[in-house]
Design a protein around this motif. Structure first.
Motif, PDB file in Angstrom:
ATOM      1  N   SER A  62       0.820  -1.221   0.000  1.00 55.02           N
ATOM      2  CA  SER A  62       0.000   0.000   0.000  1.00 55.02           C
ATOM      3  C   SER A  62       0.846   1.258   0.000  1.00 55.02           C
ATOM      4  N   LEU A  63       2.021   1.191   0.588  1.00 52.36           N
ATOM      5  CA  LEU A  63       2.861   2.381   0.700  1.00 52.36           C
ATOM      6  C   LEU A  63       3.837   2.516  -0.472  1.00 52.36           C
ATOM      7  N   LYS A  64       3.674   1.720  -1.507  1.00 52.98           N
ATOM      8  CA  LYS A  64       4.572   1.789  -2.660  1.00 52.98           C
ATOM      9  C   LYS A  64       3.806   2.058  -3.949  1.00 52.98           C
ATOM     10  N   VAL A  65       2.821   2.937  -3.872  1.00 49.12           N
ATOM     11  CA  VAL A  65       2.027   3.293  -5.051  1.00 49.12           C
ATOM     12  C   VAL A  65       2.905   3.936  -6.115  1.00 49.12           C
ATOM     13  N   THR A  66       3.761   4.857  -5.711  1.00 45.53           N
ATOM     14  CA  THR A  66       4.632   5.528  -6.682  1.00 45.53           C
ATOM     15  C   THR A  66       5.507   4.512  -7.399  1.00 45.53           C
ATOM     16  N   GLU A  67       6.052   3.581  -6.653  1.00 48.46           N
ATOM     17  CA  GLU A  67       6.892   2.543  -7.243  1.00 48.46           C
ATOM     18  C   GLU A  67       6.091   1.669  -8.212  1.00 48.46           C
ATOM     19  N   ALA A  68       4.854   1.332  -7.849  1.00 51.62           N
ATOM     20  CA  ALA A  68       4.004   0.514  -8.722  1.00 51.62           C
ATOM     21  C   ALA A  68       3.756   1.216 -10.054  1.00 51.62           C
ATOM     22  N   SER A  81       2.355  12.162  -1.095  1.00 56.39           N
ATOM     23  CA  SER A  81       3.808  12.206  -1.282  1.00 56.39           C
ATOM     24  C   SER A  81       4.575  11.769  -0.043  1.00 56.39           C
ATOM     25  N   GLY A  82       4.020  11.983   1.123  1.00 52.46           N
ATOM     26  CA  GLY A  82       4.695  11.613   2.360  1.00 52.46           C
ATOM     27  C   GLY A  82       5.004  10.132   2.470  1.00 52.46           C
ATOM     28  N   TYR A  83       4.258   9.291   1.750  1.00 52.14           N
ATOM     29  CA  TYR A  83       4.532   7.853   1.780  1.00 52.14           C
ATOM     30  C   TYR A  83       5.866   7.518   1.119  1.00 52.14           C
ATOM     31  N   ASP A  84       6.431   8.447   0.381  1.00 48.20           N
ATOM     32  CA  ASP A  84       7.717   8.218  -0.284  1.00 48.20           C
ATOM     33  C   ASP A  84       8.889   8.755   0.533  1.00 48.20           C
TER      34      ASP A  84
END
Length: 145
Positions: A62-68, A81-84
């Protein structure tokens, strides 16, 4: 004549565009909001653009949306953005934190102070994704005051 001109300028896509959108949220108001957005986009495009909203964890962490999105597992993502933070601490500038500018100040910076351009540049350089600010909430939403 006007209708013909409008049709020639706008054109109509030959096929429907179907996109998947990763999110970090497993359910609740954020997912419901994204599903409504997806329905509105399908309606406004006469079904030419469809977005499948994927709940957090559907295609990975769930915390790797940007990576996905960066890896092509999803064509789009709705993320904070804070999740990154663990990848690049500069994410805090775009995500808000205790003591950060208010939502109003942040919105003005993004809209009129070059913040959106900086966000897009940073996201492209660091993550190879295109960023579009699409929401703003006061600090109290995250129970930070």
């Amino acid at each position: 004549a006007i209708a013909a001109t409008t049709a020639a300028i706008i054109g109509a896509p030959a096929y429907a565009e179907r996109l998947s959108m990763a999110t970090p949220w497993p359910g609740g108001q954020w997912i419901e909001s994204m599903e409504r957005m997806s329905e509105n986009i399908a309606f406004l495009t006469d079904g030419e653009v469809e977005i499948e909203v994927l709940a957090g964890g559907a295609i990975g962490s769930s915390l790797k949306v940007t990576e996905a999105v960066s890896k092509g597992l999803a064509e789009a993502g709705h993320n904070w953005s804070g999740y990154d933070w663990g990848i690049d601490t500069a994410s805090v500038l775009f995500s808000g934190y205790a003591g950060s500018p208010s939502a109003e100040v942040m919105l003005h910076w993004l809209s009129f102070g070059g913040g959106t351009e900086l966000l897009r540049e940073w996201r492209m350089e660091e993550f190879d994704v295109v960023a579009l600010p699409c929401g703003m909430a006061p600090a109290e939403v995250g129970m930070i005051s």
